[in-house]
Design a protein around this motif. Sequence first.
Motif, PDB file in Angstrom:
ATOM      1  N   ALA A  53      -2.304 -27.581  -4.047  1.00  0.00           N
ATOM      2  CA  ALA A  53      -2.957 -28.606  -4.852  1.00  0.00           C
ATOM      3  C   ALA A  53      -1.960 -29.224  -5.826  1.00  0.00           C
ATOM      4  N   ASP A  54      -0.854 -28.540  -6.038  1.00  0.00           N
ATOM      5  CA  ASP A  54       0.232 -29.048  -6.866  1.00  0.00           C
ATOM      6  C   ASP A  54       0.852 -30.243  -6.146  1.00  0.00           C
ATOM      7  N   LYS A  55       0.938 -31.357  -6.833  1.00  0.00           N
ATOM      8  CA  LYS A  55       1.400 -32.580  -6.162  1.00  0.00           C
ATOM      9  C   LYS A  55       2.820 -32.453  -5.637  1.00  0.00           C
ATOM     10  N   TRP A  56       3.683 -31.691  -6.302  1.00  0.00           N
ATOM     11  CA  TRP A  56       5.068 -31.603  -5.854  1.00  0.00           C
ATOM     12  C   TRP A  56       5.174 -30.880  -4.517  1.00  0.00           C
ATOM     13  N   THR A  57       4.376 -29.837  -4.340  1.00  0.00           N
ATOM     14  CA  THR A  57       4.393 -29.123  -3.061  1.00  0.00           C
ATOM     15  C   THR A  57       3.979 -30.058  -1.937  1.00  0.00           C
ATOM     16  N   MET A  58       2.920 -30.814  -2.161  1.00  0.00           N
ATOM     17  CA  MET A  58       2.454 -31.734  -1.123  1.00  0.00           C
ATOM     18  C   MET A  58       3.488 -32.815  -0.830  1.00  0.00           C
ATOM     19  N   LEU A  59       4.156 -33.306  -1.879  1.00  0.00           N
ATOM     20  CA  LEU A  59       5.166 -34.350  -1.666  1.00  0.00           C
ATOM     21  C   LEU A  59       6.395 -33.801  -0.947  1.00  0.00           C
ATOM     22  N   VAL A  60       6.778 -32.567  -1.239  1.00  0.00           N
ATOM     23  CA  VAL A  60       7.888 -31.940  -0.515  1.00  0.00           C
ATOM     24  C   VAL A  60       7.501 -31.759   0.948  1.00  0.00           C
ATOM     25  N   LEU A  61       6.285 -31.267   1.199  1.00  0.00           N
ATOM     26  CA  LEU A  61       5.812 -31.121   2.582  1.00  0.00           C
ATOM     27  C   LEU A  61       5.892 -32.450   3.326  1.00  0.00           C
ATOM     28  N   GLU A  62       5.414 -33.501   2.673  1.00  0.00           N
ATOM     29  CA  GLU A  62       5.405 -34.822   3.301  1.00  0.00           C
ATOM     30  C   GLU A  62       6.821 -35.315   3.586  1.00  0.00           C
ATOM     31  N   ALA A  63       7.707 -35.218   2.606  1.00  0.00           N
ATOM     32  CA  ALA A  63       9.073 -35.713   2.775  1.00  0.00           C
ATOM     33  C   ALA A  63       9.803 -34.962   3.879  1.00  0.00           C
ATOM     34  N   LEU A  64       9.681 -33.643   3.892  1.00  0.00           N
ATOM     35  CA  LEU A  64      10.369 -32.860   4.920  1.00  0.00           C
ATOM     36  C   LEU A  64       9.753 -33.073   6.300  1.00  0.00           C
ATOM     37  N   ALA A  65       8.443 -33.284   6.360  1.00  0.00           N
ATOM     38  CA  ALA A  65       7.793 -33.557   7.643  1.00  0.00           C
ATOM     39  C   ALA A  65       8.263 -34.897   8.204  1.00  0.00           C
ATOM     40  N   GLU A  66       8.429 -35.882   7.340  1.00  0.00           N
ATOM     41  CA  GLU A  66       8.837 -37.220   7.785  1.00  0.00           C
ATOM     42  C   GLU A  66      10.322 -37.323   8.097  1.00  0.00           C
ATOM     43  N   HIS A  67      11.162 -36.623   7.311  1.00  0.00           N
ATOM     44  CA  HIS A  67      12.604 -36.830   7.409  1.00  0.00           C
ATOM     45  C   HIS A  67      13.377 -35.639   7.960  1.00  0.00           C
ATOM     46  N   GLY A  68      12.719 -34.519   8.169  1.00  0.00           N
ATOM     47  CA  GLY A  68      13.413 -33.336   8.695  1.00  0.00           C
ATOM     48  C   GLY A  68      14.260 -32.676   7.623  1.00  0.00           C
ATOM     49  N   ARG A  69      15.343 -32.070   8.031  1.00  0.00           N
ATOM     50  CA  ARG A  69      16.235 -31.335   7.125  1.00  0.00           C
ATOM     51  C   ARG A  69      16.859 -32.281   6.103  1.00  0.00           C
ATOM     52  N   LEU A  70      16.751 -31.900   4.820  1.00  0.00           N
ATOM     53  CA  LEU A  70      17.251 -32.760   3.746  1.00  0.00           C
ATOM     54  C   LEU A  70      18.027 -31.967   2.712  1.00  0.00           C
ATOM     55  N   ARG A  71      19.012 -32.632   2.126  1.00  0.00           N
ATOM     56  CA  ARG A  71      19.717 -32.060   0.987  1.00  0.00           C
ATOM     57  C   ARG A  71      18.839 -32.201  -0.257  1.00  0.00           C
ATOM     58  N   PHE A  72      19.090 -31.335  -1.229  1.00  0.00           N
ATOM     59  CA  PHE A  72      18.304 -31.287  -2.452  1.00  0.00           C
ATOM     60  C   PHE A  72      18.218 -32.662  -3.118  1.00  0.00           C
ATOM     61  N   THR A  73      19.370 -33.312  -3.294  1.00  0.00           N
ATOM     62  CA  THR A  73      19.406 -34.605  -3.993  1.00  0.00           C
ATOM     63  C   THR A  73      18.623 -35.663  -3.234  1.00  0.00           C
ATOM     64  N   ARG A  74      18.779 -35.711  -1.934  1.00  0.00           N
ATOM     65  CA  ARG A  74      18.057 -36.693  -1.114  1.00  0.00           C
ATOM     66  C   ARG A  74      16.551 -36.443  -1.170  1.00  0.00           C
ATOM     67  N   LEU A  75      16.174 -35.184  -1.128  1.00  0.00           N
ATOM     68  CA  LEU A  75      14.766 -34.825  -1.218  1.00  0.00           C
ATOM     69  C   LEU A  75      14.175 -35.307  -2.547  1.00  0.00           C
ATOM     70  N   GLY A  76      14.896 -35.077  -3.641  1.00  0.00           N
ATOM     71  CA  GLY A  76      14.452 -35.523  -4.957  1.00  0.00           C
ATOM     72  C   GLY A  76      14.287 -37.035  -5.019  1.00  0.00           C
ATOM     73  N   LYS A  77      15.223 -37.771  -4.406  1.00  0.00           N
ATOM     74  CA  LYS A  77      15.130 -39.238  -4.406  1.00  0.00           C
ATOM     75  C   LYS A  77      13.943 -39.726  -3.589  1.00  0.00           C
ATOM     76  N   LEU A  78      13.707 -39.081  -2.453  1.00  0.00           N
ATOM     77  CA  LEU A  78      12.574 -39.488  -1.610  1.00  0.00           C
ATOM     78  C   LEU A  78      11.241 -39.238  -2.301  1.00  0.00           C
ATOM     79  N   ILE A  79      11.150 -38.131  -3.024  1.00  0.00           N
ATOM     80  CA  ILE A  79       9.905 -37.804  -3.728  1.00  0.00           C
ATOM     81  C   ILE A  79       9.733 -38.719  -4.929  1.00  0.00           C
ATOM     82  N   GLY A  80      10.788 -38.878  -5.708  1.00  0.00           N
ATOM     83  CA  GLY A  80      10.743 -39.748  -6.876  1.00  0.00           C
ATOM     84  C   GLY A  80       9.941 -39.161  -8.022  1.00  0.00           C
ATOM     85  N   GLY A  81      10.491 -39.259  -9.221  1.00  0.00           N
ATOM     86  CA  GLY A  81       9.772 -38.834 -10.411  1.00  0.00           C
ATOM     87  C   GLY A  81       9.745 -37.342 -10.679  1.00  0.00           C
TER      88      GLY A  81
END
Length: 142
Positions: free
Chosen positions: A41-69
């Motif tokens: 229910a934590d929004k960050w967990t859901m956004l990480v799930l979404e970003a990794l599902a859409e983009h596959g393996r990601l570096r920490f910095t790229r993941l942070g940029k994709l999530i934003g905020g």
Amino acid sequence: MSPANKKRGALSVKRARQRVSPGQDDPELEALVREIIGRVADKWTMLVLEALAEHGRLRFTRLGKLIGGVSQKMLTKTLRQMEADGLVSRTVFPVVPPRVEYELTKLGNSLGESFCGVWIWAEKHREAIMQARKSFQERAAR
């Protein structure tokens, strides 16, 4: 929600639980379910799930940029908890500076798939939700 609808909703949850573990109450399972709901229910967990599902393996910095905020501290905390729960895997490459990448595990992918139902539900009921919110705001403004 009317008392009858509340009762029907409670009964359907009860029936679903009985299908999963018929004839038994499992306090450990109940605690786990409550804990998982709290995490996802934590929004960050859901956004990480979404970003990794859409983009596959990601570096920490790229993941942070994709999530934003999200702050580095919160992203680190979220990823650590997701790793502890088996939802993401973390790969550290022995280079200078260190390179770290994250990707969903099978368990993480299955959780993401489970929440597709919420997306579909929200899409199906968007108009009703928006109308209910508008009506609520109008009543509150009186």
